[in-house]
Design a protein around this motif. Structure first.
Motif: not given
Length: 340
Positions: A257-281
């Motif tokens: 199963x291919x994932x990109x999460x191991x790439x250097x600089x890839x944001x964590x799930x928490x960062x993605x969720x936080x950005x979504x919450x801030x931008x979507x309300x």
């Protein structure tokens, strides 16, 4: 491109159909090639030399009409094309099986790269990788901000009871693939049913939203969101949960199963969720449920592949190791629910 037609698309009848329906669009003989990487519906690039287009059709062989509905895919990208969501321009829908042997649609060709693995992202470096993945969140916010009624998609799905139906659907899929004992899978399914969150207002959901279903341009921006076959009207946080799941570090050697999460600089799930919450309300406090549901859904999909492999119905590199992954996904789902 090879002059030998790929399976499922004869350029000759396609050219004649395009000349009838879109005179002048094509200026010479067409050649076609199948794009690898698709999981179900087939995608081809066709060219007459100076011009390039993309054709989508259902898989070869017998399939459920609802699972590979070209009209639905064409409809959703037609609705979204005038919005801030980057999708290829739809050019033509053909529901007549006699042209190439199945319904199909034609859309513009968009230049860009689908990044499927951490290794493919590595040449971008940490900063550009981070920008590309954060752009994935921003585009998801844009998608969920579209008013379905305003773009003619008000009846595109049945949002009432969406999560309950999804959970029941994947439970049935699991039952259809049961061939061995899977510790914790029923516990996970039951716990998800007990903790069903209250859905926010429905939006267009992609259904399979992740980095390898978008095209990234040379400027690291998303040029097109692809593969809309799972799209419907429903709970937008299912898209976010899936994106969070795919952004978790699996650290599984030899994983098919291919994932990109191991790439250097890839944001964590928490960062993605936080950005979504801030931008979507939107309130994302129940995101653990949605992420755990994504783990369950993927575990069921992988178990289905494993089951077909044991029956000799699926062949290919890595399929012999799919079965090992299923317990890992179940465990991640249980842990995610408990931590939430």
């Amino acid at each position: 491109m090879s002059s030998v037609p790929p399976p499922g698309l004869d350029p000759g009848p396609l050219r004649r159909h395009l000349d009838r329906e879109r005179p002048g669009m094509v200026s010479g003989p067409l050649e076609a090639r199948l794009i690898e990487g698709g999981r179900s519906n087939l995608t081809y690039v066709v060219t007459d030399g100076p011009g390039r287009w993309v054709v989508r059709r259902p898989p070869l062989g017998h399939v459920l009409a609802t699972a590979h509905d070209m009209k639905r895919e064409h409809r959703v990208i037609s609705g979204l094309h005038p919005t801030a969501v980057p999708v290829p321009e739809p050019l033509l829908l053909c529901e007549d099986d006699s042209v190439i042997g199945a319904p199909f649609y034609v859309m513009e060709y968009v230049e860009g790269t689908p990044y499927r693995t951490a290794e493919q992202l590595a040449p971008l470096g940490a900063e550009r990788t981070r920008a590309a993945v954060l752009g994935l969140v921003d585009t998801l916010v844009d998608l969920h901000a579209v008013d379905p009624e305003a773009v003619g998609l008000g009846d595109f799905g049945r949002p009432d009871g969406f999560l309950d139906r999804q959970l029941r659907r994947w439970g049935k899929q699991l039952d259809a693939s049961r061939s061995r004992e899977l510790a914790g899978v029923d516990e996970l399914h039951t716990a998800l049913g007990r903790g069903l969150p209250r859905s926010p207002a429905p939006t267009v959901v992609h259904g399979d939203y992740r980095l390898d279903n978008v095209l990234i341009g040379a400027d690291d921006r998303i040029k097109a969101v692809l593969d809309w076959e799972m799209s419907t009207l429903g709970d937008p946080l299912t898209d976010l949960g899936l994106l969070a799941m795919y952004s978790c570090r699996l650290d599984l050697p030899r994983s098919p199963v291919s994932t990109t999460s191991g790439a250097a600089g890839h944001p964590t799930p928490a960062e993605l969720v936080e950005r979504y919450a801030a931008r979507s309300g939107r309130d994302t406090s129940a995101v653990s449920w949605y992420t755990a549901f994504a783990w369950f859904k993927l575990a069921v999909i992988l178990e289905g592949i494993h089951y077909r492999y044991t029956l000799g119905q699926t062949v290919g590199a890595g399929f012999d190791r799919i079965g090992e992954l299923v317990p890992v996904f179940i465990e991640h789902g249980l842990t995610t629910l408990q931590e939430g």
